[in-house]
Design a protein around this motif. Sequence first.
Motif: not given
Length: 301
Positions: A53-63
Motif C-alpha cells: 500500500q505504500s506504493f499506491r501513490g507511485v502506481y496511481d501517478d504512473h497510471m
Amino acid sequence: MCVMSLGSLFSIFLGEWQLVSDRPSVRSPCDGAINYYTYFGRDGNFVNNKIGQSFRGVYDDHMKMLECPGKADERFTQQGEDGRSYYWILPSFFHMLESLHLEGRQFCVILRTFGVDLPSVLQSVHAALQGKHPQFPQLQQVPLTTDLTVGKIRCSKRDIVVTHGSDRISTKPKERNVYQYFSSMDGIGGFQDHFDWWARNNFQAAGGKPFWIDPTDCNTQHIIIDDNIRLSDQDTIVNCRVLSDQKKGKESRKAPTSELYDICLVQTDLLRAIAEKDYFLDCIRLCEENYEQYLQSFQVE
C-alpha cells in the motif's frame, strides 16, 4: 507493468515480508532482498494489500501518465478496468524512433516476444509511422518501413532456427549466420520467441531468447531491452552468446548477464520508461558508451 517494476524491495523475516526500501528499483537495494513479484508472480492487487500500500501513490501517478488524453484510438490504447483508456505502447518508444531519426542514426528495431500479440503491435507501429498517432503525427516523416510479417525463432538441442516469410536461417552450420541476418535487417520487424523451450529449461537463461554479440564487428551494436532481464542467470529471459573469432575454433560462448548488463542487455525500468520520454534514448547512449569499453577489452586480449 508498475508492479513488475517495484523491484527487489522485500526480505522474508521470521516468515513475514519486511520492507527494506521505500524506493522502487529494478535491482536489489541490498544483499538478500527478494522482490515480491519473483516470489508470488503478477499480483494485480499488490498496491491494495498491506505490504504494497505504500506504493499506491507511485502506481496511481504512473497510471495517470499512461492515460490517453482526448479521444481514444484503439490502435494505440486499451481500456482499463476503470473504463479509462491507456496507452499500451509507451510514448517513450515512439519518441525514441523520432529522436534517432532526427539524429541521423542508422538503426533497426526488432520486436521480440513470447506472446501472440505481435501482429497487433506491428500494426500499431505501422499506423504511427503513417502519422496516425495523435501524440506523434510527425512520425510520418521518419522513413522506416514496418514489416508486418511475424517471424519465429525456435530452439532445440540441435540448433536454433529463425524463419521469416520465405527466409529460413539456422545456427547450423554457423551461428554467425543468424547474427548476420539480424544485422542486415532494416526498419521495424518482429519475431515470436520459443516460450515452450524457455519453460522446458526452467525459465533460465539457457532456454531464453537467443541473442548474439560479435565483438569483432565494430560497425553494429545489438541491444536488447526487456523487463524480464535479470542479473541472475537462474531467472532471466535472454540467452546471450558472444561470437568468437572464426580462427579460434569454438564459434561462441555463453555469456552471463552480468558481463553484458547495461552494455547489450538492458533490464527495463518501467516506471522510468513511463515517466521519462528520453528513457530508451538514455539506455541506448549508456550502452554505446559501455560497449566501446567492452570492445577495447577484447582488443587488449
